[in-house]
Design a protein around this motif. Structure first.
Motif, PDB file in Angstrom:
ATOM      1  N   ASN A 156      14.954  25.999  30.418  1.00  0.00           N
ATOM      2  CA  ASN A 156      16.154  25.173  29.856  1.00  0.00           C
ATOM      3  C   ASN A 156      17.165  25.491  31.099  1.00  0.00           C
ATOM      4  OD1 ASN A 156      17.027  28.004  29.468  1.00  0.00           O
ATOM      5  ND2 ASN A 156      16.322  27.994  27.443  1.00  0.00           N
ATOM      6  N   GLU A 157      18.499  25.253  30.479  1.00  0.00           N
ATOM      7  CA  GLU A 157      19.417  25.048  31.556  1.00  0.00           C
ATOM      8  C   GLU A 157      19.417  25.935  32.939  1.00  0.00           C
ATOM      9  OE1 GLU A 157      20.334  25.821  28.527  1.00  0.00           O
ATOM     10  OE2 GLU A 157      22.332  24.621  27.925  1.00  0.00           O
ATOM     11  N   VAL A 158      19.327  25.273  34.200  1.00  0.00           N
ATOM     12  CA  VAL A 158      19.405  25.973  35.386  1.00  0.00           C
ATOM     13  C   VAL A 158      20.858  25.992  35.832  1.00  0.00           C
ATOM     14  CG1 VAL A 158      18.794  25.961  37.682  1.00  0.00           C
ATOM     15  CG2 VAL A 158      17.212  24.896  36.079  1.00  0.00           C
ATOM     16  N   LYS A 159      21.303  27.157  35.868  1.00  0.00           N
ATOM     17  CA  LYS A 159      22.716  27.774  36.307  1.00  0.00           C
ATOM     18  C   LYS A 159      23.227  27.676  37.888  1.00  0.00           C
ATOM     19  CE  LYS A 159      23.662  28.285  32.158  1.00  0.00           C
ATOM     20  NZ  LYS A 159      24.237  29.248  31.304  1.00  0.00           N
ATOM     21  N   SER A 160      22.265  27.937  38.639  1.00  0.00           N
ATOM     22  CA  SER A 160      22.603  28.034  40.024  1.00  0.00           C
ATOM     23  C   SER A 160      21.138  27.954  40.849  1.00  0.00           C
ATOM     24  CB  SER A 160      23.048  29.574  40.041  1.00  0.00           C
ATOM     25  OG  SER A 160      23.466  29.936  41.607  1.00  0.00           O
ATOM     26  N   ALA A 161      21.555  27.253  42.069  1.00  0.00           N
ATOM     27  CA  ALA A 161      20.241  27.075  43.279  1.00  0.00           C
ATOM     28  C   ALA A 161      21.012  27.431  44.494  1.00  0.00           C
ATOM     29  CB  ALA A 161      19.688  25.608  43.099  1.00  0.00           C
ATOM     30  N   VAL A 162      20.350  28.186  45.177  1.00  0.00           N
ATOM     31  CA  VAL A 162      20.913  28.487  46.596  1.00  0.00           C
ATOM     32  C   VAL A 162      20.042  28.780  47.695  1.00  0.00           C
ATOM     33  CG1 VAL A 162      23.247  29.548  45.712  1.00  0.00           C
ATOM     34  CG2 VAL A 162      21.248  30.847  45.872  1.00  0.00           C
ATOM     35  N   TRP A 163      20.356  28.403  48.884  1.00  0.00           N
ATOM     36  CA  TRP A 163      19.432  28.473  49.846  1.00  0.00           C
ATOM     37  C   TRP A 163      19.505  29.854  50.689  1.00  0.00           C
ATOM     38  CZ3 TRP A 163      16.291  24.118  50.841  1.00  0.00           C
ATOM     39  CH2 TRP A 163      16.883  22.818  50.127  1.00  0.00           C
TER      40      TRP A 163
END
Length: 336
Positions: free
Chosen positions: A105-112
């Motif tokens: 379900n919901e993805v809250k954060s994505a970082v490199w």
């Protein structure tokens, strides 16, 4: 020391609440994302900040976060539609080149990661995923699914110099992860907050971490390595993170975001009481018991909850924010 925070620009265009802002590595561009399912890319034209691009069609629901790759040629956006979109501008304009699926379900954060070779995502499904970036960003492979939190994971952040990952959760904890023999392991749990940890931010050196919470406090954590001169016990050869300072009594509601400036060392917070606050470390400082002063409080920084703050990567005086009031603002901080 006299201080002031003044609004340089109010950027309007999002039709629903603005959740997140992120500066490009050079600081020339600013991205924002919103419940209106769009990403906006802002930049200077002459003296004015204008919307350069609006990215649509990547997501079916709210876009909760957006982040730049270290090379400045790609974006990763995390959405409540359970996907992460990768946008690249190899053709000159940003286009969605990959859609990463797997979260329930919901993805809250994505970082490199700092190297750009890894991407981390986190979700309401209680998991953190580490993705390996293949073939110059054209393909992504899941390297690990980390299920160490017991509740919704709100935020992931990479260490500024190492491939060490931190996550913050509704379970009131922060977790640390690192690679170990081709597998990823949880190498630390930071406990001390009494409610949801909304966001975290590493100091430029990576030796300290700031966290903010629904318990209305900010905590400063310091890493102690095995054999440290302070005699802080460690186990299994792993460094240990200890809370060395708690800032309480300054915020009236949940603190939704925190940003530790890589150049000035100032800490900014975004709060549900519509305020932005700026803290400075007292010097000389005891590294084991630092103190921070509130040096600025911008009341009514926005007309509703402030969801995100982000210091400029190069200019120590510039700060960006966004809010439930749908706007993005750029601020100039002066201290004399």
């Amino acid at each position: 020391m006299a201080c002031s925070l003044s609004a340089v620009a109010t950027l309007e265009g999002h039709q629903e609440r603005a959740w997140n802002v992120d500066w490009s590595p050079s600081g020339a561009l600013l991205t924002s994302c919103s419940s209106d399912k769009t990403i906006r890319v802002w930049g200077l034209e002459g003296e004015a900040w204008v919307c350069k691009t609006v990215l649509t069609d990547g997501h079916q629901r709210t876009i909760r976060s957006v982040s730049w790759s270290p090379c400045g040629n790609m974006l990763a956006s995390a959405s409540f539609d359970a996907t992460t979109c990768i946008w690249d501008k190899k053709g000159g304009e940003f286009q969605c080149s990959s859609t990463l699926e797997g979260h329930e379900n919901e993805v809250k954060s994505a970082v490199w990661s700092r190297s750009g070779g890894l991407l981390a995502t986190c979700s309401r499904d209680k998991s953190v995923w580490v993705w390996e970036v293949l073939s110059d960003g054209d393909d992504f492979e899941c390297a690990a699914v980390l299920q160490h939190h017991t509740q919704d994971v709100k935020c992931v952040r990479w260490h500024p110099t190492q491939e060490l990952l931190a996550s913050a959760s509704y379970d009131d904890t922060i977790k640390m992860y690192r690679e170990d023999d081709d597998d990823w392991i949880c190498c630390g749990t930071l406990e001390g907050h009494e409610s949801t940890v909304w966001s975290i931010s590493f100091e430029a050196t990576g030796n300290r971490l700031a966290s903010c919470s629904a318990d209305k406090t900010v905590k400063i954590w310091r890493v102690y390595k095995p054999g440290n001169p302070e005699g802080i016990p460690t186990s299994g050869g792993e460094p240990v993170w200890k809370c060395v300072c708690t800032l309480s009594g300054y915020h009236n509601r949940d603190i939704y975001d925190i940003s530790w400036s890589p150049s000035s060392g100032l800490i900014a917070t975004a709060c549900g009481d519509d305020c932005i606050r700026i803290f400075r470390e007292k010097l000389p400082a005891d590294p084991n018991q630092p103190n921070f002063d509130l040096i600025w409080e911008e009341k009514k920084a926005h007309s509703s909850d402030v969801n995100c703050v982000a210091w400029h990567p190069k200019d120590p005086s510039l700060l960006a924010s966004c809010s439930d009031d749908c706007s993005v603002r750029i601020w100039k901080f002066n201290s004399e």
